[in-house]
Scaffold this motif. Sequence first.
Motif, mmCIF file in Angstrom:
data_model
loop_
_atom_site.group_PDB
_atom_site.id
_atom_site.type_symbol
_atom_site.label_atom_id
_atom_site.label_comp_id
_atom_site.label_asym_id
_atom_site.label_seq_id
_atom_site.Cartn_x
_atom_site.Cartn_y
_atom_site.Cartn_z
ATOM 1 N N ASN A 149 0.813 -1.208 0.000
ATOM 2 C CA ASN A 149 0.000 0.000 0.000
ATOM 3 C C ASN A 149 0.851 1.263 0.000
ATOM 4 O O ASN A 149 0.548 2.224 -0.715
ATOM 5 C CB ASN A 149 -0.929 -0.011 1.214
ATOM 6 C CG ASN A 149 -1.842 1.193 1.257
ATOM 7 O OD1 ASN A 149 -2.426 1.585 0.251
ATOM 8 N ND2 ASN A 149 -1.963 1.801 2.429
ATOM 9 N N GLN A 153 0.946 3.938 -3.145
ATOM 10 C CA GLN A 153 0.696 5.378 -3.027
ATOM 11 C C GLN A 153 1.852 6.192 -3.610
ATOM 12 O O GLN A 153 1.642 7.167 -4.334
ATOM 13 C CB GLN A 153 0.488 5.759 -1.570
ATOM 14 C CG GLN A 153 -0.821 5.270 -0.956
ATOM 15 C CD GLN A 153 -0.939 5.712 0.494
ATOM 16 O OE1 GLN A 153 -1.233 6.869 0.774
ATOM 17 N NE2 GLN A 153 -0.694 4.786 1.406
ATOM 18 N N ILE A 165 -1.958 -0.745 -4.208
ATOM 19 C CA ILE A 165 -2.536 0.211 -3.273
ATOM 20 C C ILE A 165 -3.776 -0.337 -2.588
ATOM 21 O O ILE A 165 -4.478 -1.193 -3.130
ATOM 22 C CB ILE A 165 -2.864 1.530 -4.018
ATOM 23 C CG1 ILE A 165 -2.970 2.698 -3.053
ATOM 24 C CG2 ILE A 165 -4.116 1.384 -4.876
ATOM 25 C CD1 ILE A 165 -2.965 4.050 -3.735
ATOM 26 N N GLY A 166 -4.029 0.154 -1.378
ATOM 27 C CA GLY A 166 -5.175 -0.310 -0.608
ATOM 28 C C GLY A 166 -6.487 0.295 -1.079
ATOM 29 O O GLY A 166 -6.526 1.263 -1.835
ATOM 30 N N GLU A 167 -7.585 -0.273 -0.594
ATOM 31 C CA GLU A 167 -8.908 0.176 -1.001
ATOM 32 C C GLU A 167 -9.364 1.420 -0.253
ATOM 33 O O GLU A 167 -10.224 2.160 -0.746
ATOM 34 C CB GLU A 167 -9.930 -0.951 -0.797
ATOM 35 C CG GLU A 167 -9.705 -2.145 -1.714
ATOM 36 C CD GLU A 167 -10.783 -3.200 -1.558
ATOM 37 O OE1 GLU A 167 -11.708 -3.002 -0.727
ATOM 38 O OE2 GLU A 167 -10.711 -4.230 -2.248
ATOM 39 N N ASP A 168 -8.823 1.673 0.927
ATOM 40 C CA ASP A 168 -9.260 2.828 1.719
ATOM 41 C C ASP A 168 -8.092 3.345 2.539
ATOM 42 O O ASP A 168 -7.692 2.725 3.518
ATOM 43 C CB ASP A 168 -10.423 2.448 2.630
ATOM 44 C CG ASP A 168 -10.968 3.649 3.407
ATOM 45 O OD1 ASP A 168 -10.516 4.784 3.133
ATOM 46 O OD2 ASP A 168 -11.842 3.438 4.268
ATOM 47 N N ASN A 169 -7.558 4.486 2.160
ATOM 48 C CA ASN A 169 -6.434 5.080 2.882
ATOM 49 C C ASN A 169 -6.808 6.351 3.632
ATOM 50 O O ASN A 169 -5.939 7.048 4.132
ATOM 51 C CB ASN A 169 -5.279 5.364 1.910
ATOM 52 C CG ASN A 169 -4.556 4.094 1.527
ATOM 53 O OD1 ASN A 169 -4.278 3.248 2.369
ATOM 54 N ND2 ASN A 169 -4.270 3.931 0.236
ATOM 55 N N LYS A 191 -6.313 10.936 0.485
ATOM 56 C CA LYS A 191 -5.256 10.031 0.033
ATOM 57 C C LYS A 191 -5.782 9.145 -1.096
ATOM 58 O O LYS A 191 -6.973 8.861 -1.187
ATOM 59 C CB LYS A 191 -4.742 9.177 1.187
ATOM 60 C CG LYS A 191 -4.094 9.961 2.314
ATOM 61 C CD LYS A 191 -3.616 9.025 3.415
ATOM 62 C CE LYS A 191 -2.857 9.784 4.507
ATOM 63 N NZ LYS A 191 -3.734 10.713 5.252
ATOM 64 N N ASN A 205 -6.433 5.763 -3.264
ATOM 65 C CA ASN A 205 -6.756 4.360 -3.020
ATOM 66 C C ASN A 205 -6.983 3.694 -4.375
ATOM 67 O O ASN A 205 -6.669 4.274 -5.414
ATOM 68 C CB ASN A 205 -7.987 4.248 -2.108
ATOM 69 C CG ASN A 205 -9.192 4.992 -2.664
ATOM 70 O OD1 ASN A 205 -9.250 5.281 -3.874
ATOM 71 N ND2 ASN A 205 -10.147 5.325 -1.820
ATOM 72 N N THR A 206 -7.534 2.487 -4.361
ATOM 73 C CA THR A 206 -7.737 1.763 -5.620
ATOM 74 C C THR A 206 -8.607 2.559 -6.589
ATOM 75 O O THR A 206 -8.284 2.692 -7.780
ATOM 76 C CB THR A 206 -8.378 0.396 -5.345
ATOM 77 O OG1 THR A 206 -7.572 -0.324 -4.400
ATOM 78 C CG2 THR A 206 -8.483 -0.415 -6.628
#
Length: 480
Positions: free
Chosen positions: A136, A140, A212-216, A220, A222-223
């Motif tokens: 992740n 980013q 990358i993550g789904e919720d940052n 920020k 994210n996906t």
Amino acid sequence: MKNNIKILVLLFSFGFFMSCDVELNDLQPFVEGNPETFFNSVSAFQNGVDGAYRQLWNYYSSTGSGLQGIPDILSDNVIIAQTGRRSNQDYYNYRYVASTGGAIDLYWSEAYEAVNVANLVIAQIDNLGDGPEKDNILGQALAIRAWAHFDLVRVYGKIPTQSADANASLGVVYLKVEDGDTEDPFAEPARETVASNYAEIIGDLERASQLIGEDNGQGKLNTDGVYALLSRVYLYNGEYQKVIDAANEVSVPLATAEELEGLYTDANEAGIVVKLAINTSSESGGNNVGVLYSQSNATSTISEYVFDFDFFNSIDEDDQRKDVISFVGLNADNQYNAISKFLGETGQVNGRVDVKVIRAAEVLLNKAEAQYELGQDALSTLNELRDLRYVAYDGGESGQALEDAIQFERRVELSFEGHRFFDLKRRSEPVVRSTMGDLIDGSGTSPDFPTLDADNFRFQLPIPIAEINANQNMVQNPGY
């Protein structure tokens, strides 16, 4: 990389020197330290990524020159109000040169600082153990690096769909730590081609989309954000099926007409895919991005720029956006079709609101345009937006009328959000402003420069003079 981080941030912008005290303070703890030892935990790496976001924030939300507003000032969406301060008139009147300053210097310096910080993170990423957290962070950083370079090349270089020679023309320098590009802070690199820039941008974003993550969290990437960026970059690059595929990966629903007012006063986040937070509990301060358009106070609106007369009157009365994005501004006994998107948060007129970088509406319009180019069912996609924006509309377009409808909806929906100049540029279309005046009834003072031909060199901003002077290998854009 044994260099002190402070030295890297100060010096490694190809010799482009600027006053960085504020930026460095905002980038704490990126003030002192060896990156090899500083980056030793997920939180430390996220601090580094947050510093890169901060540099994006600096050039998108700048009070005087933000990327959220200058592209509209350069376009046919606005006219300068004669009772305002006449800010940014060198840009509005196409009189900018390499030494003009403002936006020309800001975008270059801040975007490359975002790149520098992202590269610091990428260089040390193996300090983290393999796993989702490492992925992740890396995702980013890669996406930020691509985002900043994309902004640089669309501002200072041509866009691939702009002309037959665009891909072979000069873009910018793409800095990748993996390629050894950051080893010498006093390097004097040469510009690469536009085609090379887009290949690197897309490569970074495609890799980021898998990491990358789904919720940052707020402000920020994210996906969804990475795929939204890809839909935009692919559109600029003329890769239309990839535009559609990327758009289909974005899960954020469109804002309804009823949600639009709250969206622009930051009362809700309806339809926002990527934003840069300006005035939130996580920010100690913020730039008043809205002052590009007006210097409002509780008793009056001192408009800097207002709606272009013909543009305003092209918006149908059944279009529910019209009353949300405009209002009657009064100053010095004159009335204007004033811009309300950036007046401020609910109850405020200070111009301080979040920067809406990418909304779901743009992603859908990217898809509709790509479908039109491929002969697919663009009308149904366009109607998904129109169904939420109009009390009633005729619709049913085909052929050129459908293409015109897609571009018109794009112009209205994304107005004053930093798109119009780039949309004209990538489509090789001229700027054609109304010859009417700045007042609400079309009287007043008309533009000094109502047109900018599609092949005019001023569609590419000049490389800052300080960069030209500092780097003997840096070639200036033609015409400057």
